[in-house]
Design an enzyme around this catalytic site. Structure first.
Site, PDB file in Angstrom:
ATOM      1  N   SER A 146     -38.790 -92.604   3.816  1.00  0.00           N
ATOM      2  CA  SER A 146     -39.855 -93.601   3.639  1.00  0.00           C
ATOM      3  C   SER A 146     -39.973 -94.596   4.775  1.00  0.00           C
ATOM      4  CB  SER A 146     -39.654 -94.348   2.320  1.00  0.00           C
ATOM      5  OG  SER A 146     -39.866 -93.471   1.229  1.00  0.00           O
ATOM      6  N   HIS A 153     -45.798 -97.537 -10.551  1.00  0.00           N
ATOM      7  CA  HIS A 153     -45.904 -98.908 -10.047  1.00  0.00           C
ATOM      8  C   HIS A 153     -47.190 -99.603 -10.496  1.00  0.00           C
ATOM      9  CE1 HIS A 153     -43.017 -97.201  -7.020  1.00  0.00           C
ATOM     10  NE2 HIS A 153     -42.496 -98.406  -7.112  1.00  0.00           N
ATOM     11  N   CYS A 210     -43.926 -97.207  -2.721  1.00  0.00           N
ATOM     12  CA  CYS A 210     -44.606 -96.374  -3.709  1.00  0.00           C
ATOM     13  C   CYS A 210     -45.007 -95.035  -3.099  1.00  0.00           C
ATOM     14  CB  CYS A 210     -45.840 -97.113  -4.240  1.00  0.00           C
ATOM     15  SG  CYS A 210     -46.810 -96.125  -5.388  1.00  0.00           S
TER      16      CYS A 210
END
Length: 612
Positions: free
Chosen positions: A325, A368, A381
Site C-alpha cells: 500500500s 470503511h 482503504c
C-alpha cells in the site's frame, strides 16, 4: 752456431706472426665483449647488479579513512605483521621455504604456489602471510640470519569499528583477481594485494588506495640487509566523508537486526529530501566486513552462504519486491493528475468489490464506508484504490510509476548491486510469456501488488520527491573526498553536488493533497498514528504486501515517511520480510530513525522529548 728449424716446421718469424695475430684476435674479442657488456647491455646489467646488491622493500600505503557526516570513523587501519619473500632468493635457497612452511603451519607446496602465483619480478618481495601472531613473528626474526630474502614488518590492514552495522554500505575487501589487475593496474595494485570488492570500498577504490612508498636497502650475497640506501614515505589514500548519520544507521541496524534474529530480514533507507544525500542505508542480516579484510575463512564463508536469510544480499538496493500500500501514493497522484478524481470525490467501501463472480476484499472486511482520497490514504482503504485502479488502467499506472523513478536504477554510488525492479504492463507480461493481462491484476497493481517490484531505496526516493515538491535526486553516499598528501595541505578534491535525475511533473495541488493524506496517516485514525512523534508533524504511508511462500501467504511490512512536514529534513523507507502489518512493525522503526536524526530521545514514560 744458430739453431736450425726442424725440417717441415714453420719458420720462427711466421710463428711469431701467427702468435701476434692470435693475441690481437683475443684482445679484439675481449674488447668486443667489454663493449657488449658495458655499452650494449650496460644499463640492463647495471640494473641487475643493483638488484643483486639492493632491495626495494615496498611499503603499502594506509588506505584512506571513511567517516560519517560528523567525522566519526567508519573504516580505518591497524598495523599487522606481514611476511614477504624475495622469489629469486627462495629459488637459490630452497631450504628457506621449507623452514617458513614449518613455522607457518602450511605445506611447502602451498607456500611455493603462493610465491609463484603472486610474483611480479624475481627481486620484488611477495607477501606470503598476513596478520602473523607475535610468537611466530618472533621465531622468524630469531632465524633471520639464516633466512635470506625474507622480509618481516608491519603493514596497514583495514578495520571496521562498527562491524556489521555498515557492512553492506561499506562493502568488502578482498585479494585482487586477474580482472582487478587488468582494471586497476594504473592505481598500483600487484598480485597478492587487497582491494575493494563491494560497496564504497569498491566504488571509490581509486581514491582510497593511496600511493606506494618504499625503503631501498643494500644486501649481502645471502640477501641479508646491510644498510639503508633510500626511503620514500607512502602517500595515504584520500579520506571519504560520507553523508551517512552514524546514529541513524545504528538505530536502524539494531532494531532491524533484532527482527532478523527472529527470521524476519529487512532493510531501511533514509535520504535528505533536498539533496538526495543518503543518511542511512541498512540491510539485515548483515555481515562483518572485518571477516573479509585478508581473506574470508571457509567456516565464515560457509555460514554466510548457507544462511537461509541470505545475509550477502543488500536488501536496501538489490531486493526488489511488491511495495504494497505504500504504492497508493503513486496511484493517488495518477488519479488526481489525470483528472479522473477530485479531492472531494468519495467512494463507498463495503469491505469488498466483485470481479465477475470473485470477491476482492479490503483489508478492513467490515468496510470503511464513504471515503474521500485523503481518508482513503489515511485508512489505506483498498476498495477506494481498487476502483481508482480500474479507471486508470495498467498502462497509466505504469506511466506514473516510471515518473516516480520506479522500474529503473536510481544511480546510487554503489555500482554493480542495484536492481531496477519491475513496472509491469500488459505488453511486458505478454513478452515474458506470462499470458494476457486480467482485471484482477489491475486492481492489485493499484495497491502495490501484482508483478510490481521495487527496492526500499526506490521507495525512499519516491518519498523524498513527494516531500520536496516533485524533484527526484540521485542518491549519493559520499559527501566529500579529501587528500592528505605528505608535506602538503589537505586538498578537497570532490564535494557532493545534488544531481537531479527526474521530475514528477505533477501540479503542486496534486502533491498537496497526497501530502495531506500522508499527514492523516500519522493522526488518530490513521494506520500509523501510534508512531507519531509529539511536537513533530510527520507524514507517512504504511504498506502490507502479501506474497506466497511455501504454499501459504505471508505479509511483508512497509512504511514510508518524512518529517518535519513544514520543512522536510529526512525521508525514510523501512521494509521487513514477513514482518506483518506495516503500521505495527515498520512504522515504529522509521519513528526511531526520524527521532534520532531530528534530535529527540525517549523520556522516562516512553514518549519523546527534544534534545535540540
Amino acid at each position: 752456431m744458430a739453431l736450425l728449424d726442424p725440417p717441415g716446421a714453420m719458420p720462427g718469424a711466421a710463428r711469431a706472426r701467427v702468435l701476434a695475430a692470435l693475441l690481437c684476435a683475443g684482445l679484439l674479442l675481449i674488447l668486443a665483449r667489454l663493449w657488449y657488456l658495458q655499452v650494449a647491455r650496460g644499463p640492463e646489467l647495471l640494473r641487475v647488479s643493483e638488484l643483486n646488491r639492493s632491495r626495494l622493500i615496498r611499503r603499502v600505503p594506509p588506505r584512506g579513512l571513511i567517516e560519517d557526516r560528523r567525522g566519526g570513523i567508519l573504516a580505518t587501519n591497524t598495523q599487522r605483521i606481514v611476511l614477504s619473500v624475495v622469489p629469486n632468493e627462495a629459488r637459490k635457497h630452497r631450504d628457506v621455504l621449507h623452514t617458513l612452511a614449518g613455522l607457518l603451519g602450511i605445506s611447502f607446496a602451498d607456500l611455493e604456489a603462493v610465491l609463484r602465483d603472486n610474483e611480479v619480478s624475481p627481486f620484488d618481495p611477495v607477501r606470503v602471510a598476513t596478520d602473523l601472531d607475535m610468537s611466530t613473528a618472533t621465531r622468524i626474526e630469531e632465524l633471520r640470519a639464516d633466512l635470506p630474502g625474507v622480509v618481516l614488518g608491519p603493514e596497514p590492514v583495514r578495520t571496521y569499528p562498527d562491524g556489521p552495522v555498515c557492512g553492506h554500505l561499506l562493502g568488502q575487501m578482498g585479494q585482487v583477481s586477474r580482472d582487478d589487475l587488468r582494471e586497476r593496474s594504473s592505481v598500483g595494485y600487484r598480485p597478492g594485494d587487497y582491494c575493494g570488492k563491494l560497496g564504497i570500498e569498491r566504488s571509490y577504490d581509486a581514491f582510497l588506495r593511496g600511493t606506494d612508498g618504499g625503503t631501498k636497502v643494500e644486501v649481502d650475497a645471502r640477501g641479508r640487509v646491510r644498510r639503508q640506501l633510500d626511503d620514500a614515505d607512502p602517500v595515504p589514500g584520500a579520506t571519504l566523508r560520507l553523508t551517512v548519520d552514524r546514529g541513524v544507521q545504528r538505530v536502524a541496524y539494531d532494531t532491524l537486526a533484532a527482527l532478523a534474529g527472529k527470521g524476519r530480514p529487512g532493510a531501511a533507507v533514509a535520504l535528505d529530501p533536498e539533496t538526495g544525500a543518503v543518511l542511512a542505508l541498512v540491510s539485515v542480516p548483515s555481515y562483518d566486513p572485518n571477516d573479509f579484510v585478508t581473506g574470508v575463512s571457509n567456516r565464515v564463508w560457509a555460514k554466510l552462504r548457507d544462511d537461509p536469510r541470505k545475509p550477502l544480499i543488500n536488501r536496501a538496493v538489490a531486493a526488489a519486491t511488491a511495495p504494497g500500500s505504500t504504492f497508493k501514493v503513486i496511484t493517488a497522484s495518477a488519479g488526481l493528475d489525470s483528472g479522473l478524481i477530485t479531492p472531494a470525490e468519495t467512494v463507498y467501501c463495503s469491505g469488498m468489490i466483485r470481479l465477475g463472480r470473485w470477491p476482492k476484499r479490503c483489508h478492513k472486511h467490515s468496510g470503511h464506508g464513504s471515503v474521500s482520497l485523503v481518508r482513503a490514504i489515511a485508512a489505506s482503504c483498498d476498495v477506494f484504490f481498487y476502483r481508482l485502479g480500474q479507471r486508470l488502467g495498467p498502462d497509466t499506472l505504469a506511466g506514473y510509476a516510471r515518473r516516480f523513478g520506479l522500474g529503473q536504477e536510481t544511480g546510487i554510488d554503489l555500482p554493480g548491486v542495484e536492481q531496477g525492479g519491475i513496472v509491469p504492463t500488459p505488453k511486458w507480461k505478454a513478452e515474458h510469456g506470462m499470458g494476457p493481462w486480467v482485471g484482477g491484476e489491475t486492481v492489485d497493481y493499484a495497491i502495490g501488488q501484482a508483478m510490481l517490484a521495487c527496492t526500499p531505496l526506490q521507495m525512499a526516493n519516491v518519498t523524498a520527491a513527494i516531500a520536496n515538491g516533485g524533484t527526484l535526486y540521485r542518491p549519493q553516499v559520499v559527501g566529500q573526498i579529501t587528500r592528505y598528501d605528505v608535506g602538503k595541505r589537505p586538498q578537497v578534491v570532490r564535494t557532493l553536488k545534488p544531481e537531479v535525475i527526474g521530475s514528477l511533473g505533477l501540479h503542486p495541488a496534486t502533491l498537496a493533497v497526497v501530502r495531506e493524506g500522508m499527514k492523516a496517516v500519522m493522526r488518530p485514525g490513521g494506520t500509523a498514528s501510534q508512531s507519531a512523534l509529539p511536537g513533530i508533524v510527520m507524514a507517512g504511508k504504511t504498506g502490507t504486501a502479501q506474497r506466497r511462500r511455501r504454499g501459504h501467504m505471508v505479509n511483508n511490512a512497509w512504511f514510508i515517511g518524512y518529517a518535519p512536514v513544514e520543512h522536510p529534513r529526512i525521508a525514510v523507507c523501512v521494509f521487513v520480510e514477513e514482518g506483518g502489518h506495516g503500521g505495527a512493525v515498520a512504522a515504529p522503526i522509521a519513528r526511531k530513525m526520524i527521532a534520532r536524526y531530528l534530535g529527540v530521545t525517549p523520556d522516562a514514560r516512553g514518549g519523546f522529548v527534544s534534545t535540540d
